[in-house]
Each structure stands twice: as structure tokens, then as C-alpha cells.
Design a protein around this motif. Sequence first.
Motif, PDB file in Angstrom:
ATOM      1  N   TYR A 183       0.806  -1.239   0.000  1.00 44.60           N
ATOM      2  CA  TYR A 183       0.000   0.000   0.000  1.00 44.60           C
ATOM      3  C   TYR A 183       0.837   1.286   0.000  1.00 44.60           C
ATOM      4  N   PRO A 184       1.973   1.344   0.718  1.00 48.45           N
ATOM      5  CA  PRO A 184       2.725   2.609   0.689  1.00 48.45           C
ATOM      6  C   PRO A 184       3.047   3.058  -0.735  1.00 48.45           C
ATOM      7  N   GLU A 185       3.343   2.110  -1.615  1.00 44.38           N
ATOM      8  CA  GLU A 185       3.669   2.490  -3.002  1.00 44.38           C
ATOM      9  C   GLU A 185       2.442   3.053  -3.715  1.00 44.38           C
ATOM     10  N   TYR A 186       1.306   2.430  -3.497  1.00 43.36           N
ATOM     11  CA  TYR A 186       0.072   2.899  -4.147  1.00 43.36           C
ATOM     12  C   TYR A 186      -0.353   4.263  -3.597  1.00 43.36           C
ATOM     13  N   LEU A 187      -0.141   4.448  -2.297  1.00 46.92           N
ATOM     14  CA  LEU A 187      -0.522   5.727  -1.686  1.00 46.92           C
ATOM     15  C   LEU A 187       0.343   6.853  -2.248  1.00 46.92           C
ATOM     16  N   GLN A 188       1.612   6.565  -2.394  1.00 47.55           N
ATOM     17  CA  GLN A 188       2.519   7.578  -2.953  1.00 47.55           C
ATOM     18  C   GLN A 188       2.112   7.911  -4.391  1.00 47.55           C
ATOM     19  N   ALA A 190      -0.745   7.773  -5.574  1.00 45.96           N
ATOM     20  CA  ALA A 190      -2.017   8.509  -5.556  1.00 45.96           C
ATOM     21  C   ALA A 190      -1.830   9.931  -5.026  1.00 45.96           C
ATOM     22  N   GLY A 191      -0.588  10.310  -4.719  1.00 44.26           N
ATOM     23  CA  GLY A 191      -0.304  11.693  -4.325  1.00 44.26           C
ATOM     24  C   GLY A 191      -0.339  11.933  -2.829  1.00 44.26           C
ATOM     25  N   LEU A 192      -0.329  10.852  -2.028  1.00 47.68           N
ATOM     26  CA  LEU A 192      -0.347  11.028  -0.573  1.00 47.68           C
ATOM     27  C   LEU A 192       1.039  10.803   0.007  1.00 47.68           C
ATOM     28  N   GLU A 193       1.244  11.402   1.163  1.00 48.17           N
ATOM     29  CA  GLU A 193       2.529  11.223   1.847  1.00 48.17           C
ATOM     30  C   GLU A 193       2.305  10.396   3.108  1.00 48.17           C
ATOM     31  N   MET A 194       3.132   9.372   3.293  1.00 37.93           N
ATOM     32  CA  MET A 194       2.971   8.521   4.471  1.00 37.93           C
ATOM     33  C   MET A 194       3.321   9.302   5.737  1.00 37.93           C
ATOM     34  N   GLN A 195       2.438   9.256   6.715  1.00 42.85           N
ATOM     35  CA  GLN A 195       2.684   9.964   7.980  1.00 42.85           C
ATOM     36  C   GLN A 195       3.053   8.998   9.102  1.00 42.85           C
ATOM     37  N   HIS A 196       2.353   7.889   9.178  1.00 45.23           N
ATOM     38  CA  HIS A 196       2.565   6.944  10.279  1.00 45.23           C
ATOM     39  C   HIS A 196       2.315   5.535   9.739  1.00 45.23           C
ATOM     40  N   LEU A 197       3.148   4.617  10.180  1.00 43.88           N
ATOM     41  CA  LEU A 197       2.937   3.222   9.763  1.00 43.88           C
ATOM     42  C   LEU A 197       3.337   2.323  10.933  1.00 43.88           C
ATOM     43  N   GLU A 198       2.514   1.370  11.239  1.00 48.66           N
ATOM     44  CA  GLU A 198       2.799   0.470  12.369  1.00 48.66           C
ATOM     45  C   GLU A 198       2.518  -0.969  11.923  1.00 48.66           C
ATOM     46  N   GLU A 199       3.403  -1.866  12.364  1.00 45.89           N
ATOM     47  CA  GLU A 199       3.176  -3.278  12.026  1.00 45.89           C
ATOM     48  C   GLU A 199       2.613  -4.004  13.254  1.00 45.89           C
ATOM     49  N   PHE A 200       1.807  -4.985  13.002  1.00 43.60           N
ATOM     50  CA  PHE A 200       1.150  -5.739  14.067  1.00 43.60           C
ATOM     51  C   PHE A 200       1.453  -7.222  13.875  1.00 43.60           C
TER      52      PHE A 200
END
Length: 224
Positions: A183-188, A190-200
Amino acid sequence: MTSTLRSYNLVAWLYETTAGWYSLGRIGKSKAWQVQYLKPGDKVLYAGAGAGEDAMLAAQAGAAVTCVDTASKMLQRAQRRIEAEGFTAEYIHADVNDVAADGSYDAVAANYFFTSFDTEGEMVGVMDHLVGLLKPGGKLMIADWAPQRGTGWRRVVQKTHKAVGNGLYWLIGLAYLRPIREYPEYLQAAGLEMQHLEEFPLTRWGPNSFWSMVAQLPDAPSDP
Ligand SMILES: C[S@@+](CC[C@H](N)C(=O)[O-])C[C@H]1O[C@@H](n2cnc3c(N)ncnc32)[C@H](O)[C@@H]1O
């Protein structure tokens, strides 16, 4: 779409319990984690809201919540839960693609939702539509399966766990092979910047099984 609708209606009563059991609670945690990034009064849309455990937490945090789902039974469960806690929300029984992309939301959540779309093209189209629902500076929040990382026993455990998940889906009638996406690649894209990411991860030693992220649209350009 029709099979999605029928299937989720049939499993609405056991969906969250099964997900909680299967993920040792990680699916619930991955959704709840996002709520800290919402502010009271934020307008938040839950796409494919399901039975609404995350939407209820957002309402509890003071957000103005809209739940959208094609499965009426899922939506009814969300409504019952939110109202039982004394909160209100808007409920839209529709395909989220039919919700006007009017750029009015502070945040849109797509939790365990993109896996409903079989092809990459469909998934990207839906993500673009969700981005269109956001105000400038708005947040797209995604919780979902994490891609398989690492080698050795971690990979074996993760593959086995995913296969069991697919088997469970098959048993309850949602027989898709659900792709795990970066998803981070698709979000980028789509013009969005990743702010927070957490793994579970499933256990403290791994493997990573679920992740949750908050990406943001740029703010509106200021006047020169
Ligand atoms: C895997 S469930 C996830 C539910 C919830 N977000 C959660 O994390 O528990 C996916 C949900 O998306 C809904 N759904 C699938 N396609 C949809 C669409 N195009 N528009 C709205 N809802 C949809 C299904 O009915 C189902 O309730």
C-alpha cells in the motif's frame, strides 16, 4: 460485487469474532491504532465499514462518522453497536464508488477493504475514488494484511497463517484469493505522503502479519 454483498451479509454475525480469534486480536488493534490520529469534529468515512468496531472508536473520539457498506447486515451491526454506546453516525448502504467524491472528509478509512478487489486496476480505481472524498490535507487510513517479509521459519509461518485465513474465508463463502499489496507504493502514486505506519506481528518474534498506516494529501496551496 453481488457475491461480495451476499457473502458478507451471511457472515456479518461472526466476521469480527473470527477475525479477532484468527489474528490473536491484531486485526482489531491495527484498526484501533488509527484513531489517535483523528481529532474531535473530524469528518471520517469508513469505506466497507463492516460491523464497525473501528467506526465506533472514532465516534467515541468525537469524530463525525459515516459508515458505507454494500452489506446491509454489516451496516446494521455497526449501527446497533454505535447507538448502544450512545453515539450517532451516518449509515450509507451503497457501493462506496457511488458516494460523491466531493472532497469533504478529513479522513477516510479503508480497513481490510482493498482485499475485496481482485485486480490491481480495480483496487487502484477505488483508492483514487477514496482520495477524491478527502479535503486537501485529508488522511487516508489503511489497515490490512502486511506483505510477507523475511526468510526461513517466519516466511513459513506467515504463508501458513495466510493459507489458513484464505481457508476460513473459503469456508464462510468469501472464496477469494486475496492479494497482499504494498500500500505505501500505491498511496505515494495517488499523491499522498505517508505519515505513520505500524506493524502488528502475530507474535513478538514475528512474523509481521498485519499493518496499519495513515497517509495524507498535501494541504491546499496557499495564495501567492
Ligand atoms: C473484509 S470486510 C472488512 C470490514 C471492516 N472494515 C473491518 O475491518 O472489520 C469488507 C467489507 O467491505 C464491504 N464492501 C466490499 N466492497 C464494497 C464496496 N464496493 N463498497 C462498500 N462496501 C464494500 C463488505 O460488504 C464488507 O463489509
